[in-house]
Design an enzyme around this catalytic site. Structure first.
Site, PDB file in Angstrom:
ATOM      1  CE  LYS A  74      -4.089  -2.004   2.236  1.00  0.00           C
ATOM      2  NZ  LYS A  74      -5.207  -1.733   3.171  1.00  0.00           N
ATOM      3  CE1 TYR A  90      -9.689  -2.188   0.080  1.00  0.00           C
ATOM      4  CE2 TYR A  90      -8.907  -0.626  -1.541  1.00  0.00           C
ATOM      5  CZ  TYR A  90      -8.665  -1.479  -0.493  1.00  0.00           C
ATOM      6  OH  TYR A  90      -7.381  -1.634  -0.003  1.00  0.00           O
ATOM      7  CG  ASN A 123      -4.027  -1.921   6.622  1.00  0.00           C
ATOM      8  OD1 ASN A 123      -3.745  -1.618   5.464  1.00  0.00           O
ATOM      9  ND2 ASN A 123      -5.140  -2.547   6.929  1.00  0.00           N
ATOM     10  CG  HIS A 158      -5.305  -6.364  -0.243  1.00  0.00           C
ATOM     11  ND1 HIS A 158      -6.456  -6.709   0.432  1.00  0.00           N
ATOM     12  CD2 HIS A 158      -5.273  -7.133  -1.366  1.00  0.00           C
ATOM     13  CE1 HIS A 158      -7.093  -7.645  -0.270  1.00  0.00           C
ATOM     14  NE2 HIS A 158      -6.405  -7.914  -1.361  1.00  0.00           N
ATOM     15  CD  GLU A 184      -8.446  -9.692  -3.658  1.00  0.00           C
ATOM     16  OE1 GLU A 184      -7.308  -9.967  -3.232  1.00  0.00           O
ATOM     17  OE2 GLU A 184      -9.402  -9.405  -2.903  1.00  0.00           O
TER      18      GLU A 184
HETATM   19  N1  LIG Z   1     -13.405   1.184   9.935  1.00  0.00           N
HETATM   20  C1  LIG Z   1     -12.519   1.433   8.967  1.00  0.00           C
HETATM   21  N2  LIG Z   1     -11.966   2.655   8.849  1.00  0.00           N
HETATM   22  C2  LIG Z   1     -11.090   2.962   7.862  1.00  0.00           C
HETATM   23  N3  LIG Z   1     -10.682   2.060   6.943  1.00  0.00           N
HETATM   24  C3  LIG Z   1     -11.189   0.827   7.021  1.00  0.00           C
HETATM   25  C4  LIG Z   1     -12.125   0.440   8.029  1.00  0.00           C
HETATM   26  N4  LIG Z   1     -12.435  -0.878   7.844  1.00  0.00           N
HETATM   27  C5  LIG Z   1     -11.727  -1.277   6.781  1.00  0.00           C
HETATM   28  N5  LIG Z   1     -10.982  -0.254   6.286  1.00  0.00           N
HETATM   29  C6  LIG Z   1     -10.102  -0.280   5.128  1.00  0.00           C
HETATM   30  O1  LIG Z   1     -10.690  -1.089   4.131  1.00  0.00           O
HETATM   31  C7  LIG Z   1      -9.798  -2.119   3.755  1.00  0.00           C
HETATM   32  C8  LIG Z   1     -10.616  -3.335   3.433  1.00  0.00           C
HETATM   33  O2  LIG Z   1     -11.285  -3.768   4.568  1.00  0.00           O
HETATM   34  P1  LIG Z   1     -11.489  -5.308   4.833  1.00  0.00           P
HETATM   35  O3  LIG Z   1     -12.553  -5.422   5.848  1.00  0.00           O
HETATM   36  O4  LIG Z   1     -11.615  -6.008   3.521  1.00  0.00           O
HETATM   37  O5  LIG Z   1     -10.125  -5.686   5.568  1.00  0.00           O
HETATM   38  P2  LIG Z   1      -8.920  -6.579   5.150  1.00  0.00           P
HETATM   39  O6  LIG Z   1      -9.340  -7.665   4.233  1.00  0.00           O
HETATM   40  O7  LIG Z   1      -8.158  -6.945   6.364  1.00  0.00           O
HETATM   41  O8  LIG Z   1      -8.061  -5.493   4.430  1.00  0.00           O
HETATM   42  P3  LIG Z   1      -7.257  -5.587   3.112  1.00  0.00           P
HETATM   43  O9  LIG Z   1      -8.310  -5.772   2.035  1.00  0.00           O
HETATM   44  O10 LIG Z   1      -6.544  -4.292   2.999  1.00  0.00           O
HETATM   45  O11 LIG Z   1      -6.351  -6.759   3.280  1.00  0.00           O
HETATM   46  C9  LIG Z   1      -8.846  -2.252   4.955  1.00  0.00           C
HETATM   47  O12 LIG Z   1      -7.557  -2.681   4.629  1.00  0.00           O
HETATM   48  C10 LIG Z   1      -8.743  -0.836   5.418  1.00  0.00           C
HETATM   49  O13 LIG Z   1      -7.764  -0.145   4.657  1.00  0.00           O
END
Ligand SMILES: Nc1ncnc2c1ncn2[C@@H]1O[C@H](COP(=O)(O)OP(=O)(O)OP(=O)(O)O)[C@@H](O)[C@H]1O
Length: 138
Positions: free
Chosen positions: A9, A49, A112, A115, A126
């Site tokens: 990221k 997303y 974070n 991904h 993906e």
């Molecule tokens: N409450 C929140 N506030 C801000 N950003 C969020 C929140 N929840 C999720 N995100 C963002 O949306 C992305 C996708 O959320 P998801 O629930 O799919 O988590 P994940 O699968 O752990 O993340 P990623 O897809 O990045 O691996 C997260 O990585 C984060 O960047």
């Protein structure tokens, strides 16, 4: 061979953390099946997303993820989907234990580091979103 899709990221790119994050994946026994640096477009971000497109934080994520070029990659190895998620730790970096990538290098829920796909099925979807099949080593 199992494969997963990862995005290094914008925070990972900006802080120069790609090498050490990749080293953690490689040290765990995984190797690169495909990789390239790209600018994520609004269209790709809406697709990637889609599962959080109706959430209030979506515009912020889209802005962050499109803020600079990222590296998209496919990693391969036995059990790579679950193991890479373990190495990353929970989505919220503030809750991720020390020793995980997000615990050591992440800042919060959005900033974070990386991904990674959450299932074999999503890894394939993906990967297909960002790579031609010919670009991915078997
Ligand atoms: N409450 C929140 N506030 C801000 N950003 C969020 C929140 N929840 C999720 N995100 C963002 O949306 C992305 C996708 O959320 P998801 O629930 O799919 O988590 P994940 O699968 O752990 O993340 P990623 O897809 O990045 O691996 C997260 O990585 C984060 O960047």
């Amino acid at each position: 061979m199992d494969k997963t899709f990862v995005i290094f990221k914008p925070d990972c790119m900006a802080k120069g953390l790609v090498g050490q994050v990749l080293a953690r994946f490689e040290s765990a026994g995984f190797s690169i099946a495909a990789a390239k640096m790209i600018q994520l477009t609004p269209e790709k971000l809406r697709e990637h997303y889609a599962h959080v497109a109706d959430k209030p934080f979506f515009p912020e994520i889209a802005e962050f993820m499109g803020s600079r070029p990222v590296i998209v990659a496919v990693l391969k190895g036995e059990g790579v989907v679950a193991k890479v998620r373990d190495l990353l730790g929970p989505t919220d970096s503030t809750k991720a234990p020390a020793g995980t990538i997000r615990g050591d290098l992440g800042e919060n829920m959005m900033i974070n580091v990386c991904h990674a796909s959450d299932s074999d099925e999503n890894a394939q979807i993906e990967t297909d979103r960002f790579f031609d099949p010919a670009e991915v080593l078997g």
